[in-house]
Scaffold this motif. Structure first.
Motif, PDB file in Angstrom:
ATOM      1  N   MET A 482     -23.845 -10.797 -14.457  1.00 39.01           N
ATOM      2  CA  MET A 482     -22.839  -9.880 -13.925  1.00 39.01           C
ATOM      3  C   MET A 482     -21.470 -10.256 -14.468  1.00 39.01           C
ATOM      4  O   MET A 482     -20.989 -11.364 -14.226  1.00 39.01           O
ATOM      5  CB  MET A 482     -22.788  -9.967 -12.394  1.00 39.01           C
ATOM      6  CG  MET A 482     -24.001  -9.449 -11.679  1.00 39.01           C
ATOM      7  SD  MET A 482     -23.742  -9.568  -9.891  1.00 39.01           S
ATOM      8  CE  MET A 482     -25.223  -8.756  -9.291  1.00 39.01           C
ATOM      9  N   PRO A 483     -20.821  -9.373 -15.210  1.00 42.20           N
ATOM     10  CA  PRO A 483     -19.446  -9.674 -15.628  1.00 42.20           C
ATOM     11  C   PRO A 483     -18.519  -9.667 -14.417  1.00 42.20           C
ATOM     12  O   PRO A 483     -18.667  -8.849 -13.512  1.00 42.20           O
ATOM     13  CB  PRO A 483     -19.114  -8.525 -16.598  1.00 42.20           C
ATOM     14  CG  PRO A 483     -20.057  -7.417 -16.219  1.00 42.20           C
ATOM     15  CD  PRO A 483     -21.307  -8.079 -15.717  1.00 42.20           C
ATOM     16  N   TYR A 490     -16.774 -18.291 -11.008  1.00 42.10           N
ATOM     17  CA  TYR A 490     -18.128 -18.410 -11.544  1.00 42.10           C
ATOM     18  C   TYR A 490     -18.093 -18.011 -13.018  1.00 42.10           C
ATOM     19  O   TYR A 490     -17.381 -17.073 -13.385  1.00 42.10           O
ATOM     20  CB  TYR A 490     -19.112 -17.498 -10.798  1.00 42.10           C
ATOM     21  CG  TYR A 490     -19.027 -17.600  -9.301  1.00 42.10           C
ATOM     22  CD1 TYR A 490     -19.693 -18.605  -8.611  1.00 42.10           C
ATOM     23  CD2 TYR A 490     -18.256 -16.696  -8.556  1.00 42.10           C
ATOM     24  CE1 TYR A 490     -19.601 -18.706  -7.232  1.00 42.10           C
ATOM     25  CE2 TYR A 490     -18.162 -16.783  -7.181  1.00 42.10           C
ATOM     26  CZ  TYR A 490     -18.839 -17.792  -6.520  1.00 42.10           C
ATOM     27  OH  TYR A 490     -18.741 -17.888  -5.157  1.00 42.10           O
ATOM     28  N   GLY A 491     -18.874 -18.696 -13.842  1.00 41.43           N
ATOM     29  CA  GLY A 491     -18.896 -18.298 -15.241  1.00 41.43           C
ATOM     30  C   GLY A 491     -19.513 -19.341 -16.137  1.00 41.43           C
ATOM     31  O   GLY A 491     -20.079 -20.351 -15.692  1.00 41.43           O
ATOM     32  N   LEU A 532     -16.897 -24.279 -12.269  1.00 41.30           N
ATOM     33  CA  LEU A 532     -15.853 -23.726 -11.407  1.00 41.30           C
ATOM     34  C   LEU A 532     -14.868 -22.848 -12.176  1.00 41.30           C
ATOM     35  O   LEU A 532     -13.972 -22.267 -11.562  1.00 41.30           O
ATOM     36  CB  LEU A 532     -15.080 -24.856 -10.738  1.00 41.30           C
ATOM     37  CG  LEU A 532     -15.904 -25.913  -9.995  1.00 41.30           C
ATOM     38  CD1 LEU A 532     -15.000 -27.005  -9.472  1.00 41.30           C
ATOM     39  CD2 LEU A 532     -16.686 -25.265  -8.866  1.00 41.30           C
ATOM     40  N   GLN A 533     -14.989 -22.802 -13.493  1.00 37.78           N
ATOM     41  CA  GLN A 533     -14.048 -22.058 -14.339  1.00 37.78           C
ATOM     42  C   GLN A 533     -12.612 -22.557 -14.144  1.00 37.78           C
ATOM     43  O   GLN A 533     -11.647 -21.790 -14.183  1.00 37.78           O
ATOM     44  CB  GLN A 533     -14.123 -20.560 -14.033  1.00 37.78           C
ATOM     45  CG  GLN A 533     -15.452 -19.918 -14.378  1.00 37.78           C
ATOM     46  CD  GLN A 533     -15.649 -19.705 -15.868  1.00 37.78           C
ATOM     47  OE1 GLN A 533     -15.060 -18.819 -16.481  1.00 37.78           O
ATOM     48  NE2 GLN A 533     -16.492 -20.532 -16.455  1.00 37.78           N
ATOM     49  N   CYS A 534     -12.475 -23.861 -13.923  1.00 36.43           N
ATOM     50  CA  CYS A 534     -11.143 -24.434 -13.716  1.00 36.43           C
ATOM     51  C   CYS A 534     -10.358 -24.536 -15.008  1.00 36.43           C
ATOM     52  O   CYS A 534      -9.124 -24.613 -14.989  1.00 36.43           O
ATOM     53  CB  CYS A 534     -11.255 -25.807 -13.058  1.00 36.43           C
ATOM     54  SG  CYS A 534     -12.059 -27.058 -14.083  1.00 36.43           S
ATOM     55  N   GLY A 535     -11.043 -24.576 -16.157  1.00 34.01           N
ATOM     56  CA  GLY A 535     -10.370 -24.588 -17.443  1.00 34.01           C
ATOM     57  C   GLY A 535      -9.986 -25.955 -17.965  1.00 34.01           C
ATOM     58  O   GLY A 535      -9.378 -26.060 -19.030  1.00 34.01           O
ATOM     59  N   SER A 547     -14.142 -22.026 -24.804  1.00 35.58           N
ATOM     60  CA  SER A 547     -13.584 -20.864 -24.111  1.00 35.58           C
ATOM     61  C   SER A 547     -14.433 -20.594 -22.862  1.00 35.58           C
ATOM     62  O   SER A 547     -15.553 -21.110 -22.739  1.00 35.58           O
ATOM     63  CB  SER A 547     -13.550 -19.634 -25.015  1.00 35.58           C
ATOM     64  OG  SER A 547     -14.855 -19.316 -25.461  1.00 35.58           O
ATOM     65  N   LEU A 548     -13.893 -19.801 -21.951  1.00 33.84           N
ATOM     66  CA  LEU A 548     -14.571 -19.514 -20.687  1.00 33.84           C
ATOM     67  C   LEU A 548     -14.956 -18.047 -20.607  1.00 33.84           C
ATOM     68  O   LEU A 548     -14.242 -17.179 -21.114  1.00 33.84           O
ATOM     69  CB  LEU A 548     -13.667 -19.870 -19.505  1.00 33.84           C
ATOM     70  CG  LEU A 548     -13.137 -21.304 -19.451  1.00 33.84           C
ATOM     71  CD1 LEU A 548     -12.218 -21.473 -18.256  1.00 33.84           C
ATOM     72  CD2 LEU A 548     -14.267 -22.315 -19.402  1.00 33.84           C
ATOM     73  N   GLU A 549     -16.080 -17.781 -19.967  1.00 29.85           N
ATOM     74  CA  GLU A 549     -16.542 -16.405 -19.750  1.00 29.85           C
ATOM     75  C   GLU A 549     -16.861 -16.206 -18.268  1.00 29.85           C
ATOM     76  O   GLU A 549     -17.890 -16.691 -17.788  1.00 29.85           O
ATOM     77  CB  GLU A 549     -17.789 -16.106 -20.580  1.00 29.85           C
ATOM     78  CG  GLU A 549     -18.276 -14.671 -20.397  1.00 29.85           C
ATOM     79  CD  GLU A 549     -19.562 -14.370 -21.139  1.00 29.85           C
ATOM     80  OE1 GLU A 549     -20.139 -13.294 -20.914  1.00 29.85           O
ATOM     81  OE2 GLU A 549     -20.004 -15.235 -21.936  1.00 29.85           O
TER      82      GLU A 549
END
Length: 648
Positions: A482-483, A490-491, A532-535, A547-549
């Motif tokens: 799910m985008p 989430y990612g 966690l997509q914290c980067g 990179s993050l998605e």
């Protein structure tokens, strides 16, 4: 005595199916009364005296509690069925909704943790002299008042309260513990016929329990309405000043301050190694109660106003709302849905409100159309506690739609973000309602088109991330990826294999353990469910290969580690042990061998292809080895020392 529902149709103004409620809830019901608060008060007293009675009327709760005290019986629990269900223009049966409300009322809610706050009534008043001095004169009998004058006003000829002059340069804290600093501070010298001020000085410091700000200037604190002990009023509006003065009088004594948010620093993804990752809580906190403390954040419980925005946006679960706990809210949601559907209802809608919304429901019921029969209200302490996980849990439990009614104190930005995320996952079945008119609220709910509810309800369990995943799988069983919106927690982590050197800096900084290595092979591994997509990984990567998605992966692959990048290991040319990455070693040799002063000889360049142990051994045995010293000096004994003395 067994539990019993004491029913009242409020002078015949609502319809209640006593037999149906008893069958649906499993609780015995009294006969249907019409005036429990007046002509049938004796029946009320009998029911209260018997114990375990729930009176289905909240309007006259004070009367019922006074009656219980009079007959020396425990106070009864009261439940509002009339405003939330009985008074409605909807002609459909209200039995499912009433059953749901009764089931929810029977739940035990854990008491919130709290600390004691002591206010001794030390009050600082700010503002124009004529307004501030008048307020001080009214408060001098009950509070220890000090007035700060910041203009050229002559000192008042009174010792009923303290007066100082200067500039307030700093204020921090909350009720019972304000810290104050002043510049150009002058204190009163009450001697002689004409009182005056002493010499001004900077850096004056003191404390107080209450601040009454009548200056009309910019607030001393962010979100001033949420700072306990800080009372602010427009000096040009006399009623506001009078209200603030009255409120100040009541801020003396010992108060219980709820501990709204539980903090688990080890889970915090704020920063690692000086690199910032997640700052959701710091960015959104309206009161400034949250500060960065190294790799995690700290919450000042005295300043925290309990809006729950930080806990709702925290991706790791380091911050969780605890007044009451999230588990209690999830249990209420599931109980409402289960009871509604169990009583024969279909496609219920959930309306989430706080005390402001509860008042609007009461007004809509008394003066308007009320709520539709399929709209089940859920009143929460802080509206921002209801984030995407709670919305999805409600949809998975059997609600067809979730509405959240905004309140004046709501952090709308947080709710908009959470509803957008819930709609991306749950198929667009939730919305924010922004109405201040009860009639407009009723019309919006009556006119709404209701989608179909989930055919088979589920009861998600665990933390908020686990509940989100379970609910998403039930709401969209055919979906795998799910985008999601860009700010979703989430990612996936995407790695450019042509740029990644497998330095594993990202692994060492990943706060959730989503990124890992393989101690036996040059590999970068990733578990998507933990990300966690914290980067932090993208920030620290020296090659900018990450990179993050944002997305929600519902397949089983998200629960296990997958290899994002791997390369051939380098074998030691001496012992054959595997170490490092072959391509990286080749690049080092190409760059250093024969070109750097330390690697001019072939033997020195050869060491680059050795493992750590063999490299040290080779360096030790080479000519002019840096690790090899000269001969060790001979150990001298006592005899050596004495014989040398005899020789001389």
């Amino acid at each position: 005595m067994a539990k019993q529902l004491i029913l009242c149709d409020c002078s015949g103004s609502q319809s209640i199916d006593a037999q149906g409620l008893s069958q649906a809830t499993g609780i015995s019901c009294s006969k249907l009364h019409s005036a429990l608060c007046t002509s049938e008060i004796e029946a009320t007293a009998t029911a209260i005296a018997g114990g375990e009675a729930t009176i289905c009327c909240a309007q006259e709760q004070q009367i019922f509690e006074e009656l219980a005290a009079e007959i020396e019986a425990p106070s009864p629990s009261c439940l509002d069925l009339r405003d939330r269900a009985g008074w409605s223009d909807d002609t459909r049966s209200t039995l499912p909704k009433m059953s749901a409300l009764i089931a929810e009322a029977g739940l035990s809610v854990p008491a919130a943790k709290s600390i004691d706050v002591i206010s001794e009534g030390v009050c600082l008043i700010l503002g124009p002299s004529e307004i501030a001095l008048e307020a001080a004169a009214k408060l001098q009998e009950t509070l220890a008042v000090t007035v700060l004058l910041d203009d050229g006003t002559d000192p008042p000829m009174t010792r009923a309260f303290e007066v100082i002059r200067g500039k307030l340069s700093h204020a921090s804290g909350a009720l019972g513990q304000f810290d104050l600093r002043f510049d150009a501070l002058q204190q009163l010298e009450p001697t002689g016929r004409n009182w005056g001020w002493n010499e001004p000085r900077d850096g004056g410091r003191t404390s107080c329990d209450i601040i009454l700000d009548l200056s009309g200037d910019t607030s001393l604190f962010p979100a001033p309405e949420k700072r306990e002990g800080y009372l602010r009023a427009d000096p040009k509006h006399a009623p506001s000043v009078a209200d603030a003065v009255l409120e100040a009088v009541q801020m003396v004594g010992t108060f219980e301050k709820p501990l709204y948010v539980r903090n688990e620093p080890l889970l915090c993804a704020h920063s690692r190694a000086g690199q910032t990752g997640c700052s959701n809580c710091l960015d959104i906190c309206p009161t400034g109660a949250i500060t960065a403390k190294g790799d995690h954040v700290s919450i000042d419980p005295m300043i925290c106003a309990g809006c729950s925005s930080c806990a709702t946006l925290c991706p790791s679960g380091a911050l969780t709302y605890d007044a009451p706990p999230t588990e209690s809210l999830m249990r209420r949601i599931q109980t409402l849905a289960t009871a509604f559907l169990g009583a024969g209802g279909t496609a219920p809608r959930l309306l989430v409100v706080n005390d402001h919304g509860g008042q609007m429901i009461s007004y809509a019921a008394r003066y308007g159309r009320g709520l539709p029969a399929d709209v089940v209200p859920l009143e929460v302490e802080a509206i921002n506690t209801f984030g995407h996980a709670e919305i999805l849990a409600a949809l998975a439990a059997g609600f067809a739609w979730v509405d959240i009614l905004l309140a004046p104190t709501s952090e709308q930005e947080v709710l908009e973000r959470e509803v957008a995320l819930a709609n991306a996952i749950g198929g667009g079945k939730s919305a924010l309602l922004d109405h201040i008119d009860p009639d407009a609220l009723s019309e919006a709910l009556f006119d709404a088109e209701i989608p179909a509810a989930l055919a088979e309800a589920v009861r998600p369990m665990g933390n908020r991330r686990q509940i989100t995943r379970q609910a998403a799988k039930s709401l969209a069983p055919a979906s795998e990826l799910m985008p999601l919106p860009a700010d979703a927690p989430y990612g996936a982590v995407l790695v450019d294999p042509n740029a990644c050197t497998l330095c594993l800096s990202c692994v060492s900084l990943c706060p959730s353990g989503a990124l890992g290595d393989n101690p036996d092979l040059p590999q970068l591994r990733f578990q998507e469910d933990a990300c966690l997509q914290c980067g932090l990984c993208a920030t620290i990567c020296p090659e900018k290969a990450i990179s993050l998605e944002p997305r929600l992966n519902l397949s089983d692959s998200a629960l296990s580690q997958v290899v994002l990048h791997e390369e051939e290991p380098c074998a030691c040319i001496e012992c054959g042990a595997l170490f490092g990455v072959k391509s990286t070693v080749d690049k080092i040799i190409e760059k250093l061998a024969g070109k750097h002063a330390m690697f001019q000889s072939s033997d020195a360049a050869r060491m680059i292809r050795m493992c750590d142990n063999c490299r040290v051994d080779a360096q030790y045995h080479q000519k002019n080895a840096p690790f090899k010293g000269g001969d060790r000096p001979q150990v001298r004994t006592t005899d050596d020392y004495l014989s040398k003395r005899r020789d001389h």
